[in-house]
Design a protein around this motif. Structure first.
Motif, PDB file in Angstrom:
ATOM      1  N   THR A 270       0.851  -1.189   0.000  1.00  0.00           N
ATOM      2  CA  THR A 270       0.000   0.000   0.000  1.00  0.00           C
ATOM      3  C   THR A 270       0.888   1.239   0.000  1.00  0.00           C
ATOM      4  O   THR A 270       2.043   1.174   0.452  1.00  0.00           O
ATOM      5  CB  THR A 270      -0.923   0.060   1.238  1.00  0.00           C
ATOM      6  N   PRO A 271       0.387   2.371  -0.491  1.00  0.00           N
ATOM      7  CA  PRO A 271       1.200   3.600  -0.487  1.00  0.00           C
ATOM      8  C   PRO A 271       1.641   4.008   0.915  1.00  0.00           C
ATOM      9  O   PRO A 271       2.766   4.486   1.105  1.00  0.00           O
ATOM     10  CB  PRO A 271       0.253   4.646  -1.094  1.00  0.00           C
ATOM     11  N   GLU A 272       0.766   3.806   1.905  1.00  0.00           N
ATOM     12  CA  GLU A 272       1.096   4.195   3.281  1.00  0.00           C
ATOM     13  C   GLU A 272       2.247   3.339   3.820  1.00  0.00           C
ATOM     14  O   GLU A 272       3.174   3.855   4.452  1.00  0.00           O
ATOM     15  CB  GLU A 272      -0.131   4.038   4.180  1.00  0.00           C
ATOM     16  N   ARG A 273       2.199   2.057   3.566  1.00  0.00           N
ATOM     17  CA  ARG A 273       3.264   1.170   4.032  1.00  0.00           C
ATOM     18  C   ARG A 273       4.569   1.422   3.283  1.00  0.00           C
ATOM     19  O   ARG A 273       5.657   1.311   3.854  1.00  0.00           O
ATOM     20  CB  ARG A 273       2.832  -0.291   3.861  1.00  0.00           C
ATOM     21  N   ALA A 274       4.457   1.772   2.009  1.00  0.00           N
ATOM     22  CA  ALA A 274       5.654   2.005   1.194  1.00  0.00           C
ATOM     23  C   ALA A 274       6.424   3.248   1.654  1.00  0.00           C
ATOM     24  O   ALA A 274       7.580   3.424   1.270  1.00  0.00           O
ATOM     25  CB  ALA A 274       5.269   2.132  -0.274  1.00  0.00           C
ATOM     26  N   GLU A 275       5.795   4.074   2.440  1.00  0.00           N
ATOM     27  CA  GLU A 275       6.501   5.222   3.017  1.00  0.00           C
ATOM     28  C   GLU A 275       7.396   4.791   4.174  1.00  0.00           C
ATOM     29  O   GLU A 275       8.323   5.505   4.559  1.00  0.00           O
ATOM     30  CB  GLU A 275       5.497   6.269   3.512  1.00  0.00           C
ATOM     31  N   LYS A 276       7.126   3.604   4.731  1.00  0.00           N
ATOM     32  CA  LYS A 276       7.841   3.160   5.935  1.00  0.00           C
ATOM     33  C   LYS A 276       8.769   1.973   5.699  1.00  0.00           C
ATOM     34  O   LYS A 276       9.693   1.734   6.482  1.00  0.00           O
ATOM     35  CB  LYS A 276       6.817   2.793   7.016  1.00  0.00           C
ATOM     36  N   VAL A 277       8.502   1.198   4.652  1.00  0.00           N
ATOM     37  CA  VAL A 277       9.341   0.045   4.320  1.00  0.00           C
ATOM     38  C   VAL A 277       9.580   0.063   2.812  1.00  0.00           C
ATOM     39  O   VAL A 277       8.902   0.774   2.074  1.00  0.00           O
ATOM     40  CB  VAL A 277       8.689  -1.289   4.734  1.00  0.00           C
ATOM     41  N   ASP A 278      10.539  -0.732   2.368  1.00  0.00           N
ATOM     42  CA  ASP A 278      10.773  -0.886   0.934  1.00  0.00           C
ATOM     43  C   ASP A 278      10.288  -2.256   0.498  1.00  0.00           C
ATOM     44  O   ASP A 278      10.726  -3.289   1.028  1.00  0.00           O
ATOM     45  CB  ASP A 278      12.265  -0.730   0.612  1.00  0.00           C
TER      46      ASP A 278
ATOM     47  N   ILE B 262     -13.347  -8.461  -2.567  1.00  0.00           N
ATOM     48  CA  ILE B 262     -13.791  -7.120  -2.155  1.00  0.00           C
ATOM     49  C   ILE B 262     -12.634  -6.138  -2.276  1.00  0.00           C
ATOM     50  O   ILE B 262     -11.485  -6.451  -1.956  1.00  0.00           O
ATOM     51  CB  ILE B 262     -14.291  -7.156  -0.699  1.00  0.00           C
ATOM     52  N   GLY B 263     -12.951  -4.937  -2.729  1.00  0.00           N
ATOM     53  CA  GLY B 263     -11.911  -3.919  -2.873  1.00  0.00           C
ATOM     54  C   GLY B 263     -11.075  -4.169  -4.112  1.00  0.00           C
ATOM     55  O   GLY B 263     -11.471  -4.891  -5.030  1.00  0.00           O
ATOM     56  N   SER B 264      -9.881  -3.608  -4.131  1.00  0.00           N
ATOM     57  CA  SER B 264      -9.018  -3.725  -5.300  1.00  0.00           C
ATOM     58  C   SER B 264      -8.181  -4.994  -5.247  1.00  0.00           C
ATOM     59  O   SER B 264      -8.004  -5.600  -4.191  1.00  0.00           O
ATOM     60  CB  SER B 264      -8.079  -2.511  -5.372  1.00  0.00           C
ATOM     61  N   LEU B 265      -7.680  -5.409  -6.408  1.00  0.00           N
ATOM     62  CA  LEU B 265      -6.739  -6.517  -6.471  1.00  0.00           C
ATOM     63  C   LEU B 265      -5.363  -5.960  -6.154  1.00  0.00           C
ATOM     64  O   LEU B 265      -4.863  -5.079  -6.846  1.00  0.00           O
ATOM     65  CB  LEU B 265      -6.748  -7.150  -7.861  1.00  0.00           C
ATOM     66  N   ASP B 266      -4.776  -6.435  -5.099  1.00  0.00           N
ATOM     67  CA  ASP B 266      -3.511  -5.883  -4.609  1.00  0.00           C
ATOM     68  C   ASP B 266      -2.373  -6.884  -4.739  1.00  0.00           C
ATOM     69  O   ASP B 266      -2.584  -8.082  -4.911  1.00  0.00           O
ATOM     70  CB  ASP B 266      -3.650  -5.464  -3.143  1.00  0.00           C
ATOM     71  N   ALA B 267      -1.160  -6.360  -4.614  1.00  0.00           N
ATOM     72  CA  ALA B 267       0.038  -7.188  -4.675  1.00  0.00           C
ATOM     73  C   ALA B 267       0.559  -7.471  -3.276  1.00  0.00           C
ATOM     74  O   ALA B 267       0.463  -6.630  -2.384  1.00  0.00           O
ATOM     75  CB  ALA B 267       1.115  -6.485  -5.491  1.00  0.00           C
ATOM     76  N   ILE B 268       1.093  -8.660  -3.104  1.00  0.00           N
ATOM     77  CA  ILE B 268       1.779  -9.026  -1.866  1.00  0.00           C
ATOM     78  C   ILE B 268       3.252  -9.211  -2.198  1.00  0.00           C
ATOM     79  O   ILE B 268       3.602  -9.856  -3.192  1.00  0.00           O
ATOM     80  CB  ILE B 268       1.183 -10.306  -1.257  1.00  0.00           C
TER      81      ILE B 268
END
Length: 277
Positions: free
Chosen positions: A108-116, A215-221
């Motif tokens: 997520t964009p929020e997590r990408a601000e804190k980890v790579d 539900i929601g968007s298809l996201d990457a792990i």
């Protein structure tokens, strides 16, 4: 006196500079440092079957663990598994407790601000599992009712933002959340659709209703490293690209998930090879 004062000031400034340098957070261990230590520390779930869990013999198993074992093998080191709760995945990296998080970590964009984040190896949406006697087929059915979630997950942020009228019953651990559902303390439970589908297969009085399975968007792990650890990040990306050429993640699916989802399940609905969504 003036010379002494200048000397004191200069000393204090020097000490302040040293303190400032030492206060800068480390950006995680390099690949060379990991190899030298002969061990990589990887955070995984211990209670999120079939992706990361501890079996009856006390051994870590699951899709993420299978991948972790290969990473350790290709680095030529042993792996030390560190159990992690969903809400603590960023913290264990920021504090240097682990080198890598492989715990169903949705990008997520929020997590990408804190980890790579490295390249993805799975794709996922949210799902809701509920009792067959009161099957949920649309999140709107839960207005005024209780939905069970784990803290620090995409389910928590999604339902808090999009369905504020749904009461969220939050737990630190997935095992606690599922026990609450079994005990009837909620009308459904939401987490990754891949997981709730697997859990429903093992608990036949529950199901994931059509309409509540994506539900929601298809996201990457993806795997995550400490922010700024470019050395380990670059190695991971090359590793994922290389593994994609041998269809490693399909082999991972066959070894850890096929028996859960069944012989007719579609690996392509979950697996990402070579980091290419």
């Amino acid at each position: 006196m003036k010379k002494s004062l200048k000397f004191i000031i200069a000393t204090l400034l020097a000490l302040s500079a040293i303190s400032s340098i030492s206060a800068k957070p480390k950006t995680g261990r390099t690949v060379k440092e990991i190899k030298k230590s002969k061990e990589i520390k990887i955070a995984v779930f211990s209670d999120k079957k079939p992706f990361g869990f501890v079996d009856e013999n006390g051994e870590y198993q699951g899709y993420d663990v299978y991948f972790s074992n290969r990473i350790a093998k290709d680095l030529g080191v042993k792996v030390k598994y560190v159990p992690v709760e969903a809400a603590a995945r960023v913290e264990v990296l920021a504090t240097g407790k682990v080198d890598l998080v492989l715990a169903n970590f949705t990008v997520t964009p929020e997590r990408a601000e804190k980890v790579d984040f490295a390249l993805p190896y799975m794709k996922v949406a949210l799902g809701i599992v509920s009792p067959k006697s009161a099957l949920v087929t649309d999140p709107a059915q839960l207005k005024g009712k209780t939905l069970i979630i784990a803290k620090g997950t995409t389910a928590e942020s999604y339902f808090s933002k999009n369905y504020p009228e749904i009461k969220l019953l939050k737990f630190d651990q997935y095992s606690e959340a599922y026990n609450a559902l079994l005990d009837g303390r909620g009308d459904g439970l939401s987490t990754d659709n891949t997981e709730v589908l697997a859990w429903a297969i093992e608990n036949p009085s529950f199901a994931v209703g059509a309409g509540a399975d994506s539900i929601g968007s298809l996201d990457a792990i993806a795997p995550a490293v400490q922010k700024g650890n470019k050395d380990l990040l670059d190695w991971l990306n090359k590793e994922i690209e290389s593994l994609g050429k041998e269809k490693f993640f399909h082999a991972d699916y066959e070894a850890t998930l096929r028996s859960v989802y069944g012989k007719d399940s579609d690996a392509d609905s979950l697996v990402v090879e070579g980091g290419k969504l």
